[in-house]
Design a protein around this motif. Structure first.
Motif, short mmCIF file in Angstrom:
data_model
loop_
_atom_site.label_atom_id
_atom_site.label_comp_id
_atom_site.label_asym_id
_atom_site.label_seq_id
_atom_site.Cartn_x
_atom_site.Cartn_y
_atom_site.Cartn_z
N UNK A 47 0.82 -1.16 -0.03
CA UNK A 47 0.04 0.00 0.03
C UNK A 47 0.93 1.38 0.06
N UNK A 48 0.31 2.34 -0.47
CA UNK A 48 0.95 3.44 -0.43
C UNK A 48 0.11 4.60 0.54
N UNK A 49 1.02 5.35 1.18
CA UNK A 49 0.35 6.37 1.92
C UNK A 49 0.68 7.78 1.45
N UNK A 50 0.01 8.56 1.70
CA UNK A 50 0.13 10.08 1.04
C UNK A 50 -0.51 11.00 2.34
N UNK A 51 0.40 11.69 2.82
CA UNK A 51 0.14 12.69 3.71
C UNK A 51 0.46 14.50 3.14
N UNK A 52 -0.71 14.91 3.17
CA UNK A 52 -0.71 16.24 2.92
C UNK A 52 -0.67 17.07 3.99
N UNK A 53 0.43 17.86 4.15
CA UNK A 53 0.92 18.57 5.29
C UNK A 53 -0.02 20.22 4.76
N UNK A 54 -0.92 20.63 5.62
CA UNK A 54 -1.32 21.70 5.24
C UNK A 54 -0.93 22.84 6.54
N UNK A 55 -0.61 24.01 6.13
CA UNK A 55 -0.21 24.96 7.07
C UNK A 55 -1.59 25.84 7.22
N UNK A 56 -1.73 25.82 8.36
CA UNK A 56 -3.34 26.42 8.58
C UNK A 56 -3.15 27.46 9.82
N UNK A 57 -3.27 28.77 9.49
CA UNK A 57 -3.18 29.70 10.60
C UNK A 57 -4.45 29.48 11.43
N UNK A 58 -4.05 29.82 12.99
CA UNK A 58 -5.10 29.57 13.97
C UNK A 58 -6.73 29.94 13.86
N UNK A 59 -6.64 31.15 13.04
CA UNK A 59 -8.07 31.73 12.99
C UNK A 59 -8.71 30.82 11.79
N UNK A 87 -7.82 4.16 3.89
CA UNK A 87 -7.93 4.87 5.28
C UNK A 87 -7.72 6.24 4.86
N UNK A 88 -8.44 7.00 5.88
CA UNK A 88 -8.25 8.40 5.95
C UNK A 88 -8.29 8.88 7.38
N UNK A 89 -7.43 9.78 7.68
CA UNK A 89 -7.34 10.52 8.86
C UNK A 89 -7.15 12.12 8.66
N UNK A 90 -7.51 12.97 9.52
CA UNK A 90 -7.52 14.50 9.61
C UNK A 90 -6.84 14.71 10.84
N UNK A 91 -5.47 14.89 11.02
CA UNK A 91 -4.64 15.08 12.32
C UNK A 91 -4.61 16.66 12.53
N UNK A 92 -5.07 17.06 13.81
CA UNK A 92 -5.08 18.16 14.40
C UNK A 92 -3.64 18.47 15.22
N UNK A 93 -2.89 19.57 14.99
CA UNK A 93 -1.82 19.62 15.64
C UNK A 93 -2.04 20.35 17.08
N UNK A 94 -1.26 19.50 18.08
CA UNK A 94 -1.33 19.76 19.41
C UNK A 94 -0.05 20.35 20.02
N UNK A 95 0.80 20.49 19.23
CA UNK A 95 2.14 20.59 19.86
C UNK A 95 2.87 22.21 19.35
N UNK A 96 1.84 22.88 19.30
CA UNK A 96 2.42 24.52 19.01
C UNK A 96 2.65 24.75 17.50
N UNK A 97 2.51 23.74 16.62
CA UNK A 97 2.59 24.07 15.18
C UNK A 97 1.46 24.28 14.62
#
Length: 117
Positions: A3-15, A39-49
């Motif tokens: 299988x292949x995994x694709x991770x889209x890294x999105x820079x999202x301002x806090x607002x 499979x799909x997951x949307x991962x929210x940052x929790x470490x200040x990024x």
């Protein structure tokens, strides 16, 4: 074939975090029936990024490419909203930057069945 995994890294301002999450929620399930989708997951940052990760797993690179060429375009059209209907403008993207990471699955493990039933 792995299988292949694709991770889209999105820079999202806090607002824009809530906007991004609502947009993904409104499209929930739109990729589920795509050929080769696993499979799909949307991962929210929790470490200040400010970077969200959109994780998808596919049976093959060809399946991902087919989705990109077809179904993904429809899934990523902005949903009709009150703001776009009134002003006639498309909503602006919630992310200010996007980078796609690609991986091949070499090893994986699923959750253990803890049902003693």
């Amino acid at each position: 074939m792995a299988s292949v995994v694709k991770i889209n890294v999105l820079t999202v301002p806090a607002e824009q975090r809530e906007v991004l999450e609502k947009r993904f929620a409104s499209r929930a399930g739109s990729v589920d029936n795509s050929d080769g989708f696993e499979w799909f997951e949307l991962l929210r940052p929790v470490d200040g990024t400010d970077r969200y990760l959109v994780y998808t797993r596919w049976r093959s690179e060809a399946d991902f490419e087919a989705w990109m060429a077809g179904s993904m375009r429809g899934a990523h059209k902005p949903a009709e909203s009150a703001e776009s209907a009134e002003g006639g403008e498309k909503p602006k993207p919630a992310a200010t930057d996007s980078t796609l990471w690609s991986f091949e699955v070499v090893q994986s493990a699923g959750p253990r069945n803890t049902d003693q039933g």
